[in-house]
Design an enzyme around this catalytic site. Structure first.
Site, short mmCIF file in Angstrom:
data_model
loop_
_atom_site.label_atom_id
_atom_site.label_comp_id
_atom_site.label_asym_id
_atom_site.label_seq_id
_atom_site.Cartn_x
_atom_site.Cartn_y
_atom_site.Cartn_z
N HIS A 86 -0.27 109.80 106.68
CA HIS A 86 -0.87 110.23 107.80
C HIS A 86 -1.41 109.07 108.21
CE1 HIS A 86 0.20 114.41 107.98
NE2 HIS A 86 0.16 114.48 106.56
N ARG B 139 5.66 132.84 107.13
CA ARG B 139 5.75 131.83 108.01
C ARG B 139 6.72 132.20 109.13
NH1 ARG B 139 4.33 126.71 105.22
NH2 ARG B 139 3.51 127.60 103.18
N SER C 116 -4.14 115.49 104.96
CA SER C 116 -3.49 116.00 106.04
C SER C 116 -4.04 117.27 106.79
CB SER C 116 -1.96 116.35 106.00
OG SER C 116 -1.70 117.75 105.52
N THR D 14 5.63 107.70 105.30
CA THR D 14 6.70 108.26 105.88
C THR D 14 7.09 107.69 107.18
OG1 THR D 14 7.44 110.49 106.69
CG2 THR D 14 5.29 109.79 107.26
N SER E 245 -4.92 112.41 88.98
CA SER E 245 -4.46 112.98 90.39
C SER E 245 -5.28 113.52 91.14
CB SER E 245 -3.14 113.93 90.17
OG SER E 245 -2.93 114.54 91.28
N THR F 275 -0.76 126.45 102.20
CA THR F 275 -0.97 125.31 102.58
C THR F 275 -2.48 124.62 102.62
OG1 THR F 275 0.80 125.65 103.87
CG2 THR F 275 -0.31 123.68 104.27
N LYS G 136 6.43 110.68 110.69
CA LYS G 136 5.46 111.33 111.15
C LYS G 136 4.99 110.16 112.35
CE LYS G 136 4.23 114.30 107.57
NZ LYS G 136 3.31 114.73 106.46
N THR H 16 21.75 110.27 95.84
CA THR H 16 21.97 111.03 97.14
C THR H 16 22.37 110.03 98.29
OG1 THR H 16 20.28 112.48 98.66
CG2 THR H 16 19.26 110.39 97.61
N THR H 17 22.87 110.74 99.38
CA THR H 17 23.46 109.83 100.36
C THR H 17 22.22 109.08 101.06
OG1 THR H 17 25.13 111.30 100.84
CG2 THR H 17 24.67 109.85 102.46
C1 LIG Z 1 4.22 115.27 105.17
C2 LIG Z 1 3.74 114.54 103.86
C3 LIG Z 1 4.53 113.96 103.01
C4 LIG Z 1 6.15 114.11 103.19
O1 LIG Z 1 6.57 113.25 104.07
P1 LIG Z 1 7.78 113.75 104.77
O2 LIG Z 1 8.46 112.44 105.35
O3 LIG Z 1 7.64 114.71 105.67
O4 LIG Z 1 8.74 114.26 103.84
C5 LIG Z 1 3.84 113.35 101.92
N1 LIG Z 1 2.65 113.34 101.64
C6 LIG Z 1 1.79 113.94 102.56
C7 LIG Z 1 0.18 113.62 102.50
C8 LIG Z 1 2.27 114.62 103.68
O5 LIG Z 1 1.51 115.31 104.62
#
Ligand SMILES: *Cc1c(COP(=O)(O)O)cnc(C)c1O
Length: 433
Positions: free
Chosen positions: A245, A50, A217, A273, A165, A391, A276, A305-306
């Site tokens: 996504h 990478r 994704s 998230t 899963s 990936t 994104k 965690t903070t």
């Molecule tokens: C990017 C991603 C995550 C993680 O989300 P982040 O906020 O970037 O840590 C979780 N699940 C899928 C399918 C993703 O593509």
């Protein structure tokens, strides 16, 4: 005590062996270093190493970015960002973040439990619960952490829990499930029948969780959510849907695919998230008050965690609120996806077909994939990161194009011409007409 520990204790107490242990200790770092360098070399020779592009996103001009790398022009166009709607530079989001910094300072100052809960976190959780029409929501420092911590905690603590899963689930879910040490059964990707086949064999009384995604994704394909829910309900399994996504992107208010399809009531936990389409950072779950309270109370990855900086919570809040009432960004983005797809199809560039906004251009070779990406950057200032193993599976290497709401027709034109040119130059195969 294991025999290894015994051997170690014996050897450190044995004056004759002390010398050799010290010698070994001196050698060890060198061996570890050689081991690591060897593994990295393998990545390089396989074309899977990478390399990060050193860019600087230009607020107000995105997808334009300053290129600090040695290859390519000073200014480049980004074609692989997950800031699909350009919310990372939206004036409301930026203003909310600046205001919150002036008001609260930089960091949260503690974990959620010990002084770190800021009013913006509370407001954001309320807003997210409303977005997904759930009783509650719980925010985490990232989407990765939300998947890992939620699945890891629930599956570990419910006695005898079995997790079903999807075979293509994201690494964060896989790691959470593994961490839980719960029994894990993998069903074929997007295959409700295979899920049913497995569920049939399981103890009807065992607690079960079906974990899957809406938009995947890398291939951009969308799960048959209703079929999966039908099966899960028939076997009394709880459902966990990663909408990372899709949040902000689908549904009249940006609630995701389940929202667009009227299925949110049937899903127990929706995970999303804020990094994104919402353009900031952070992750969350939306679920019943009990589930959120349970994860809040028992998840190590939430507790120790903070908390996310208040300004990030304020920015995400502004973004979620904006996308609840505005469809302009979603419509514009879908329009650009259509344009990019049409242009690539006309030139017979092999693109993976799907119903989503993700446009995977298939190169199917790791070295060529990296090469094409380098050339696009060098010759045209087009930045699209190659996506290689692990990936995606070997042999399916690709350029994952993500048209955004803020790309222009001129950007799309330049991209299409450049891809066509490189396809001819490299004699890469075209799709059958
Ligand atoms: C990017 C991603 C995550 C993680 O989300 P982040 O906020 O970037 O840590 C979780 N699940 C899928 C399918 C993703 O593509």
């Amino acid at each position: 005590m294991s025999s290894r520990e015994e051997a170690y204790i014996f050897s450190v107490n044995d004056p004759k062996s002390r010398h050799s242990i010290e010698d070994a200790a001196k050698r060890a770092p060198a061996n570890i270093d050689a081991f690591m360098r060897g593994e990295i070399e393998t990545l390089k020779s396989d074309g899977n190493y990478r390399v990060f592009a050193d860019i600087e996103r230009c607020a107000g001009a995105f997808p334009e970015a300053v290129n600090h790398g040695s290859v390519g022009p000073d200014r480049v166009k980004v074609w692989c960002s997950n800031d699909y709607l350009g919310m990372g530079q939206h004036p409301d989001v930026m203003a909310a973040m600046k205001r919150a910094i002036e008001q609260c300072g930089a960091g949260a100052g503690g974990t959620r439990n010990i002084s770190g809960t800021n009013h913006y976190h509370v407001l954001l959780e309320r807003e997210l619960a409303d977005l997904h029409r759930k009783e509650s929501a719980l925010i985490f420092t990232s989407g990765y952490v939300s998947n890992w911590a939620t699945l890891g905690t629930i599956a570990a603590r419910i006695p005898g829990c079995i997790v079903l899963s999807d075979a293509c689930n994201h690494a964060s879910m896989i790691e959470g499930i593994r961490h839980s040490r719960a029994e894990r059964r993998i069903f074929n990707h997007n295959d409700a029948e295979d899920l049913e086949r497995i569920l049939k064999t399981l103890d009807p009384l065992a607690p079960k969780i079906v974990a899957f995604e809406s938009v995947y994704s890398m291939d951009g394909d969308i799960a048959p959510i209703e079929d999966i829910l039908d099966v899960a309900e028939r076997y009394g399994a709880m459902t966990y849907l990663d909408e990372v996504h899709a949040v902000g992107m689908y549904g009249p208010r940006g609630g995701g695919i389940a929202d667009a399809r009227g299925l949110v009531d049937r899903i127990d936990i929706i995970e999303g998230t804020l990094g994104k389409a919402f353009g900031v950072v952070g992750g969350y779950i939306a679920a019943s008050a009990t589930i959120c309270d349970y994860v809040r109370s028992f998840a190590s990855g939430f507790i120790f965690t903070t908390a996310m900086p208040p300004a990030c919570a304020a920015g995400a809040l502004a973004s979620v609120r904006h996308l609840k009432k505005s469809c302009v960004e979603r419509d514009r983005q879908q329009e650009n996806v259509g344009k990019v797809r049409a242009r690539l199809a006309a030139m017979r560039i092999p693109v993976l077909d799907n119903e989503s906004h993700i446009v995977p251009v298939m190169v199917k070779d790791p070295v060529k994939c990296k090469w094409v990406s380098d050339w696009l950057m060098q010759a045209h200032g087009i930045y699209v990161q190659p996506v290689n193993y692990p990936t995606v599976p070997k042999g399916t290497e690709r350029l994952r194009l993500t048209p955004s709401a803020v790309h222009t027709d001129a950007d799309i034109d330049l991209l299409a011409r450049a891809i066509s040119e490189i396809w001819s130059q490299c004699a890469l195969s075209r799709a059958v007409a």
